[in-house]
Design an enzyme around this catalytic site. Structure first.
Site, PDB file in Angstrom:
ATOM      1  N   HIS A 107       0.855  -1.174   0.000  1.00  0.00           N
ATOM      2  CA  HIS A 107       0.000   0.000   0.000  1.00  0.00           C
ATOM      3  C   HIS A 107       0.896   1.230   0.000  1.00  0.00           C
ATOM      4  CE1 HIS A 107      -3.941  -2.052   1.569  1.00  0.00           C
ATOM      5  NE2 HIS A 107      -3.790  -2.151   0.262  1.00  0.00           N
TER       6      HIS A 107
ATOM      7  N   ASP B 267       1.141   4.191   1.215  1.00  0.00           N
ATOM      8  CA  ASP B 267       1.629   4.939   2.380  1.00  0.00           C
ATOM      9  C   ASP B 267       2.714   4.187   3.138  1.00  0.00           C
ATOM     10  OD1 ASP B 267      -0.439   3.121   3.059  1.00  0.00           O
ATOM     11  OD2 ASP B 267      -0.908   4.186   4.904  1.00  0.00           O
ATOM     12  N   HIS B 268       3.111   3.028   2.619  1.00  0.00           N
ATOM     13  CA  HIS B 268       4.183   2.267   3.257  1.00  0.00           C
ATOM     14  C   HIS B 268       5.403   2.059   2.355  1.00  0.00           C
ATOM     15  CE1 HIS B 268       1.931   1.073   6.934  1.00  0.00           C
ATOM     16  NE2 HIS B 268       0.913   1.396   6.132  1.00  0.00           N
TER      17      HIS B 268
END
Length: 301
Positions: free
Chosen positions: A62, A64-65
């Site tokens: 994902h 945001d990682h």
């Protein structure tokens, strides 16, 4: 063992908060855990040397990682890096990064090694003479792992008064630190515990983000010194946590309690809440030893 939080908020970056990224310093070895947007800016703000990062651990794909990873890889090249970089992450991470490098004609001038993960069982993915790293299988909307970092037990400490009392030559000191008994010229055996002290206890750190409430991880993280566990929502938004396969602060605290961890650090907060103090208040109704992650904050474990 020192933990520096570069970012610990969910979803999109803001001018004053950053998505997930951490630096774990274990005996002067730096491990980068997740790499959300802005990671390299946060590294500079926190005065962390880029050249000391040789291993990157990506929990899941994902954005945001890991959206900060290609930027960091490119900056390493611009800075003239020539040491190997190892990336541990889900299957597909190599394809993504190599496509970005190929289409931008931005090949690295250092060796880039990908260690792709597929197993749904906990496994050792890195080991050296100081530390062992294992995966913690998590439950999220895509294949996701947390990571367990465990120090190896160090050498025993010399009892200087004792070795001098027995007139033991310094050439035997390393054997003593390695745990061996010593035989004197007279034939007398001096047991190691009379010549040395126990080593400093090994520390452990478990990183768990993102995941729904998942008791299957408890045997893996049991008795760890510090657990970082996502707490995207408060219990009042439990329905959203269930829908998105995230955890509440109360659920994170319940995992900490059942796993008998020494310290819980909360993070990966939804930005819908006015104050992150609400997460600590909720978690402490279940588990007392709660700390709050925040961007730029460091913890000596």
């Amino acid at each position: 063992m020192k933990l520096t939080i570069l970012g610990c908020y969910a979803a999109t970056p803001r001018t004053f908060t950053n998505p997930t990224s951490q630096i774990l310093d274990i005996k002067n070895r730096l491990f980068l855990i997740d790499c959300g947007e802005g990671t390299q800016v946060q590294l500079r703000k926190n005065k962390i040397k880029f050249s000391k990062i040789n291993h990157v651990f990506i929990s899941h794909l994902h954005g945001d990682h890991f959206f900060g990873l290609i930027g960091l890889i490119s900056t390493f090249s611009l800075l003239g890096r020539n040491t190997d970089l190892h990336i541990h992450g889900p299957k597909g991470i190599k394809e993504i990064i190599m496509l970005q490098l190929r289409l931008s004609n931005s090949w690295t001038n250092y060796e880039l090694f990908f260690h792709e993960l597929e197993s749904n069982e906990s496994q050792i993915i890195y080991e050296d003479d100081k530390v062992v790293v294992k995966t913690i299988p998590l439950k999220h909307r895509v294949y996701t792992n947390g990571f367990l970092f465990q120090e190896k037990i160090g050498e025993r400490k010399l009892n200087i008064e004792a070795v001098q009392g027995f007139k033991i030559d310094s050439c035997y000191f390393q054997n003593i630190k390695n745990g061996k008994d010593i035989i004197l010229d007279s034939g007398q055996i001096i047991e190691n515990h009379k010549l040395s002290f126990d080593p400093v206890p090994a520390k452990s750190y478990a990183f768990c983000s993102d995941t729904s409430y998942n008791e299957s991880i408890i045997p893996i993280i049991e008795n760890v010194d510090v657990l970082y566990h996502e707490s995207t929502f408060l219990q009042s938004e439990e329905s959203l946590a269930i829908k998105t396969l995230h955890s509440t602060a109360k659920e994170a605290a319940t995992i900490a309690l059942k796993a008998n961890v020494k310290q819980l650090i909360l993070g990966h907060y939804s930005t819908r809440y006015e104050s992150i103090d609400l997460f600590k208040e909720e978690a402490q109704t279940i588990f007392p030893n709660v700390l709050l992650a925040d961007d730029g904050k460091s913890f000596d474990l």
